[in-house]
Design a protein around this motif. Structure first.
Motif, PDB file in Angstrom:
ATOM      1  N   GLY A   1      -4.708 -35.494 -71.397  1.00  0.00           N
ATOM      2  CA  GLY A   1      -3.425 -34.878 -70.765  1.00  0.00           C
ATOM      3  C   GLY A   1      -3.233 -33.639 -71.744  1.00  0.00           C
ATOM      4  N   ARG A   2      -3.260 -33.703 -73.058  1.00  0.00           N
ATOM      5  CA  ARG A   2      -3.011 -32.624 -73.884  1.00  0.00           C
ATOM      6  C   ARG A   2      -3.945 -31.536 -73.623  1.00  0.00           C
ATOM      7  NH1 ARG A   2      -3.860 -32.931 -79.360  1.00  0.00           N
ATOM      8  NH2 ARG A   2      -2.915 -30.714 -79.547  1.00  0.00           N
ATOM      9  N   LEU A   3      -5.258 -31.818 -73.151  1.00  0.00           N
ATOM     10  CA  LEU A   3      -6.282 -30.772 -73.020  1.00  0.00           C
ATOM     11  C   LEU A   3      -5.883 -29.991 -71.736  1.00  0.00           C
ATOM     12  CD1 LEU A   3      -9.171 -29.313 -73.442  1.00  0.00           C
ATOM     13  CD2 LEU A   3     -10.040 -31.296 -72.424  1.00  0.00           C
ATOM     14  N   LEU A   4      -5.665 -30.913 -70.648  1.00  0.00           N
ATOM     15  CA  LEU A   4      -5.195 -30.246 -69.492  1.00  0.00           C
ATOM     16  C   LEU A   4      -3.961 -29.520 -69.375  1.00  0.00           C
ATOM     17  CD1 LEU A   4      -5.891 -33.481 -67.122  1.00  0.00           C
ATOM     18  CD2 LEU A   4      -7.415 -31.456 -67.223  1.00  0.00           C
ATOM     19  N   LEU A   5      -3.019 -29.890 -70.297  1.00  0.00           N
ATOM     20  CA  LEU A   5      -1.795 -29.153 -70.414  1.00  0.00           C
ATOM     21  C   LEU A   5      -2.259 -27.773 -70.917  1.00  0.00           C
ATOM     22  CD1 LEU A   5       1.272 -28.653 -70.791  1.00  0.00           C
ATOM     23  CD2 LEU A   5       1.209 -30.262 -72.906  1.00  0.00           C
ATOM     24  N   TRP A   6      -3.078 -27.744 -72.060  1.00  0.00           N
ATOM     25  CA  TRP A   6      -3.468 -26.528 -72.690  1.00  0.00           C
ATOM     26  C   TRP A   6      -4.184 -25.460 -71.957  1.00  0.00           C
ATOM     27  CZ3 TRP A   6      -8.159 -24.437 -74.376  1.00  0.00           C
ATOM     28  CH2 TRP A   6      -7.909 -23.432 -75.651  1.00  0.00           C
ATOM     29  N   GLN A   7      -4.680 -26.096 -71.094  1.00  0.00           N
ATOM     30  CA  GLN A   7      -5.491 -25.289 -70.042  1.00  0.00           C
ATOM     31  C   GLN A   7      -4.650 -24.657 -68.783  1.00  0.00           C
ATOM     32  OE1 GLN A   7      -8.748 -28.135 -69.371  1.00  0.00           O
ATOM     33  NE2 GLN A   7     -10.242 -26.518 -69.954  1.00  0.00           N
TER      34      GLN A   7
ATOM     35  N   GLU B   1      -2.280 -31.680 -63.083  1.00  0.00           N
ATOM     36  CA  GLU B   1      -3.135 -32.942 -63.444  1.00  0.00           C
ATOM     37  C   GLU B   1      -2.794 -33.597 -64.818  1.00  0.00           C
ATOM     38  OE1 GLU B   1      -7.502 -31.873 -63.019  1.00  0.00           O
ATOM     39  OE2 GLU B   1      -6.517 -29.987 -62.853  1.00  0.00           O
ATOM     40  N   ALA B   2      -2.098 -32.763 -65.773  1.00  0.00           N
ATOM     41  CA  ALA B   2      -1.690 -33.363 -66.790  1.00  0.00           C
ATOM     42  C   ALA B   2      -0.423 -34.262 -66.856  1.00  0.00           C
ATOM     43  CB  ALA B   2      -1.172 -32.303 -67.606  1.00  0.00           C
ATOM     44  N   VAL B   3       0.630 -33.923 -65.827  1.00  0.00           N
ATOM     45  CA  VAL B   3       1.726 -34.725 -65.618  1.00  0.00           C
ATOM     46  C   VAL B   3       1.494 -36.358 -65.644  1.00  0.00           C
ATOM     47  CG1 VAL B   3       3.661 -35.389 -64.397  1.00  0.00           C
ATOM     48  CG2 VAL B   3       3.177 -32.902 -64.842  1.00  0.00           C
ATOM     49  N   PRO B   4       0.555 -36.789 -64.658  1.00  0.00           N
ATOM     50  CA  PRO B   4       0.591 -38.264 -64.854  1.00  0.00           C
ATOM     51  C   PRO B   4       0.111 -38.904 -65.909  1.00  0.00           C
ATOM     52  CG  PRO B   4      -1.080 -37.209 -63.253  1.00  0.00           C
ATOM     53  CD  PRO B   4      -0.078 -36.177 -63.793  1.00  0.00           C
ATOM     54  N   LEU B   5      -0.894 -38.307 -66.671  1.00  0.00           N
ATOM     55  CA  LEU B   5      -1.394 -38.573 -68.078  1.00  0.00           C
ATOM     56  C   LEU B   5      -0.558 -38.796 -68.778  1.00  0.00           C
ATOM     57  CD1 LEU B   5      -4.936 -36.855 -67.647  1.00  0.00           C
ATOM     58  CD2 LEU B   5      -4.868 -39.156 -67.465  1.00  0.00           C
ATOM     59  N   LEU B   6       0.241 -37.892 -68.923  1.00  0.00           N
ATOM     60  CA  LEU B   6       1.293 -37.893 -70.132  1.00  0.00           C
ATOM     61  C   LEU B   6       2.449 -38.507 -69.771  1.00  0.00           C
ATOM     62  CD1 LEU B   6       1.057 -33.675 -71.018  1.00  0.00           C
ATOM     63  CD2 LEU B   6       0.411 -35.689 -72.128  1.00  0.00           C
TER      64      LEU B   6
ATOM     65  N   GLY C   1       5.758 -26.581 -66.058  1.00  0.00           N
ATOM     66  CA  GLY C   1       4.490 -25.747 -65.555  1.00  0.00           C
ATOM     67  C   GLY C   1       4.379 -26.218 -64.206  1.00  0.00           C
ATOM     68  N   ALA C   2       4.469 -27.621 -63.842  1.00  0.00           N
ATOM     69  CA  ALA C   2       4.117 -27.892 -62.312  1.00  0.00           C
ATOM     70  C   ALA C   2       5.190 -27.709 -61.566  1.00  0.00           C
ATOM     71  CB  ALA C   2       3.733 -29.569 -62.414  1.00  0.00           C
ATOM     72  N   GLY C   3       6.241 -27.105 -62.004  1.00  0.00           N
ATOM     73  CA  GLY C   3       7.567 -26.750 -61.100  1.00  0.00           C
ATOM     74  C   GLY C   3       8.428 -28.071 -60.812  1.00  0.00           C
ATOM     75  N   ASP C   4       8.214 -29.189 -61.544  1.00  0.00           N
ATOM     76  CA  ASP C   4       9.408 -30.097 -61.426  1.00  0.00           C
ATOM     77  C   ASP C   4      10.541 -29.940 -62.536  1.00  0.00           C
ATOM     78  OD1 ASP C   4      10.631 -32.429 -61.461  1.00  0.00           O
ATOM     79  OD2 ASP C   4       9.039 -33.872 -62.179  1.00  0.00           O
ATOM     80  N   VAL C   5      11.468 -29.177 -61.960  1.00  0.00           N
ATOM     81  CA  VAL C   5      12.151 -28.442 -62.780  1.00  0.00           C
ATOM     82  C   VAL C   5      13.479 -29.781 -63.097  1.00  0.00           C
ATOM     83  CG1 VAL C   5      14.582 -27.139 -62.952  1.00  0.00           C
ATOM     84  CG2 VAL C   5      12.481 -26.298 -61.947  1.00  0.00           C
ATOM     85  N   GLU C   6      13.774 -30.319 -62.124  1.00  0.00           N
ATOM     86  CA  GLU C   6      14.703 -31.518 -62.618  1.00  0.00           C
ATOM     87  C   GLU C   6      13.935 -32.554 -63.502  1.00  0.00           C
ATOM     88  OE1 GLU C   6      17.943 -31.566 -62.261  1.00  0.00           O
ATOM     89  OE2 GLU C   6      17.507 -29.642 -61.156  1.00  0.00           O
ATOM     90  N   GLY C   7      12.749 -32.962 -63.101  1.00  0.00           N
ATOM     91  CA  GLY C   7      12.217 -33.713 -64.208  1.00  0.00           C
ATOM     92  C   GLY C   7      12.072 -33.311 -65.527  1.00  0.00           C
TER      93      GLY C   7
END
Length: 372
Positions: free
Chosen positions: A187-193, A198-203, A225-231
């Motif tokens: 999850g951290r690797l995907l976030l860093w990229q 893709e990172a959200v469900p893993l984290l 980053g994924a646009g989920d402002v409220e989350g």
């Protein structure tokens, strides 16, 4: 006798005394060289056993003793000595020593996948990532394909910039065992990229197991980053409930509040960021004043006065240096959970410190019952 002759005699005597002092001072070094290069294995064994009695934490003495045993035809005994020392040093966070003894173990038995896996782990934790890649890839070639080896290999590959391979190894690790460590690292690797969706469900998955501030702030960043402002707003607030001084979380919250239209809330968070920056600068000045106290605690650890070191560090103002050393002391004391708590607090002060995060991942693995 003329003055010139007296002067010459004094100079000659002085030169002889100086030469003698050099011989005396260098005698231990010459003796050590003779012990290490040419002495009988039995003599060397006795010498290094005495060295270990004087300094039980000396990697050089372990290496010297193991070489003496191997040269005397006792390779299995040497390997047992080296692996026990390496495993112990890995458990207590003495990664440089662990790497030194495990390198010799692999030299003595170069095609042992288990030894290569141990060495690769030590090299990864000691930040020798290129060497770790070589060791761990060789372990895999020799048939060592467990989740832990793939996870450490993924980390080493990430550090040397081989990102596609790192991702593949993390996914192989998860195919074997879906451990929180493997899930988090991927999850951290995907976030860093910047692959936020893709990172959200893993984290989110790993946050459900361990809702600590460092994991939650990564989840919040991915949601933003994924646009989920409220989350993201909700998760940043969870972070700050646990770590109210984390500047990164306040700044992230300010960003998503502005995106949501809450300009007053965003301004308030930015004011908090400014105040925390000032406090951070004051803390840095205070840390400089306390550096001597931290150095004294470090000396206590070197002298194996672990309890005193812990008491000393716990009495100091929380700082990254003090907390990271406290984590090492907790590991030496057989308390990886305590080490994890100290590292979580250190990361709250320095969220971008990837080395602290690696150490925290290792402490969590040990606290969960991971062996060497």
């Amino acid at each position: 006798m003329s003055d010139s002759k007296r002067c010459a005699r004094r100079l000659r005597r002085g030169g002889e005394a100086f030469a003698l002092s050099i011989v005396l001072l260098s005698a231990p070094a010459i003796a050590m060289q003779a012990i290490s290069e040419g002495a009988d294995p039995v003599e060397r064994e006795a010498h290094y056993r005495r060295e270990l009695l004087a300094d039980p934490e000396s990697p050089e003495a372990y290496v010297g003793l193991a070489r003496a045993l191997a040269d005397g035809g006792r390779t299995e005994e040497a390997l047992s000595l080296l692996t026990r020392a390496g495993d112990r040093w890995l458990r207590i966070g003495a990664y440089e020593g662990a790497q030194a003894v495990l390198e010799l173990a692999v030299e003595l038995r170069p095609d042992d996948a288990s030894l290569l896996a141990r060495l690769g782990r030590a090299q990864t934790l000691n930040r020798n990532h290129r060497s770790a890649v070589a060791s761990l890839e060789r372990a895999v070639e020799l048939g060592r394909r467990d989740a832990e080896v793939y996870a450490y290999l993924g980390t080493a590959l990430w550090e040397v910039g081989r990102l596609d391979e790192a991702e593949a190894r993390y996914r192989e690790s998860l195919a074997i065992e879906r451990s929180p460590l493997g899930v988090y690292q991927l999850g951290r690797l995907l976030l860093w990229q910047g692959r936020y969706a893709e990172a959200v469900p893993l984290l989110r998955e790993v946050a459900g197991v361990s809702a600590s501030a460092d994991i939650l702030v990564d989840l919040a960043d991915a949601q933003r980053g994924a646009g989920d402002v409220e989350g993201a707003i909700s998760t940043y607030r969870r972070v700050l409930a646990r770590a109210p001084g984390m500047i990164k979380a306040h700044y992230g919250l300010a960003t998503v509040l502005r995106q949501s239209g809450d300009l007053a809330g965003a301004r308030g968070e930015l004011e908090t960021v400014g105040r925390l920056h000032e406090e951070s600068e004051e803390r840095t000045r205070r840390e400089q004043r306390e550096k001597g106290e931290i150095d004294r605690a470090r000396e206590m650890l070197r002298d194996n006065r672990v309890g005193e070191a812990i008491a000393q560090l716990e009495s100091l103002t929380a700082s990254v240096d003090a907390l990271s050393l406290l984590a090492r002391a907790y590991l030496r004391n057989g308390d990886p959970a305590g080490a994890g708590r100290a590292l979580e607090e250190a990361i709250a002060l320095d969220p971008g410190n990837s080395e602290l995060r690696r150490q925290l991942a290792e402490a969590r693995r040990l606290a969960a019952g991971g062996d060497s």
